[in-house]
Design an enzyme around this catalytic site. Sequence first.
Site, PDB file in Angstrom:
ATOM      1  N   ASP A   1       2.962  -2.298 -12.001  1.00  0.00           N
ATOM      2  CA  ASP A   1       1.678  -1.739 -12.437  1.00  0.00           C
ATOM      3  C   ASP A   1       1.258  -2.324 -13.786  1.00  0.00           C
ATOM      4  O   ASP A   1       2.106  -2.703 -14.593  1.00  0.00           O
ATOM      5  CB  ASP A   1       1.825  -0.206 -12.548  1.00  0.00           C
TER       6      ASP A   1
ATOM      7  N   ASN B   1      -5.146   0.841  -2.122  1.00  0.00           N
ATOM      8  CA  ASN B   1      -5.680  -0.373  -2.768  1.00  0.00           C
ATOM      9  C   ASN B   1      -6.823  -1.023  -1.975  1.00  0.00           C
ATOM     10  O   ASN B   1      -7.589  -1.813  -2.520  1.00  0.00           O
ATOM     11  CB  ASN B   1      -4.576  -1.421  -3.007  1.00  0.00           C
TER      12      ASN B   1
END
Length: 251
Positions: free
Chosen positions: A21, A69
Site C-alpha cells: 500500500d 480496485n
Amino acid sequence: MSLKDKIDLNRLPSHIAIIMDGNGRWAKEKGKNRIFGHSNGVESVRQVSECCAELGVKHMTLYAFSTENWNRPKLEVVALMELLVMTIRKETKTLMENNIRLKAIGNLNTLPSRCYNELMESIEITKNNTRMELVLALSYSGRDEIIQTTKKLATQVANGELNTEDISEELFSSHLFTHDMPDPELLIRTSGEHRISNFLLWQLAYTEFYFTEKYWPEFRKEDVYEAIINYQNRERRFGKTSEQVSTGDAK
Ligand code: FPP
C-alpha cells in the site's frame, strides 16, 4: 551484526502475506501521477521476492489487485493491468533463474484477456519450480472467496455428496483458493494503514500483523528483515496461556 544475521532461519514464517500500500501517496509526494507509484512498486516486488526466496520463505502472497480496485479511475485500472502484463512477461525469466513458482488467486476470469493469458503462461512455465511460491492475489476479495467456498460445499450437500455434519475447518480450508498452502504466519502492510481490506479473511485468523509507515515503493530487503525479526520476537499463543506455550503445549 547485520539485520539479516539476527534472523533465526529455523523459525522463519513459511508464508508471508503482504498488502502493498502507498504507491499513490508516494508518487503524489514526488509530484508524480499514481501510475508512477505503481511502476516503482514493481521494483519492491522484485526485491522482496528475491529476499524471501533467499531466506527460505516457502510462500509469499501479494495483494496486487482487489475486487474493490475495479472502482478506481479507468485509466489507472488499465495502467495497472498493463503493468502486470509487462512485469509478468519481463520477470518470468527471473522467476525461472531463481526457481520461483508463480501462482494466482482471485476471480482471474474477470481479468482482461491479455493479462489472464500472460499470467497463465507464466504459471505454466514456472510450475515445476520449487524454491518458493509467489502468489498474486488478483481481482481478489476475501469475503467472496468465503462465499464461493460455501457455495461449493452447499452444492455437494444438495447433491448428497457431503453430510452437513462433516463440514469442518479443515474441509472448508481445503476448498479455498489457498487450499494447497499453509495460512500465513506473518502479514505485512505498508504505508501506515491498519486494515485487512478484505484480504485472506479466513486465512489470517492467527496471523501476526506487522505495520510499517513506509510506502510500498520504498520497501526494501532490510524492511523484510525487520518485519521477520519483529515477528520472531513475538509469542504465538493460539488462544493458550503463556505457560502452556513455554511447556510446548501450543498448537
Ligand atoms: C496500493 O497502493 C497498490 C496497488 C493497488 C497495486 C499494487 C501493484 C503493484 C505494486 C504493481 C504491480 C504488481 C505486481 C505483482 C507486478 P495505492 O494505489 O492504494 O496507494 P495509496 O493508498 O497511496 O493511494
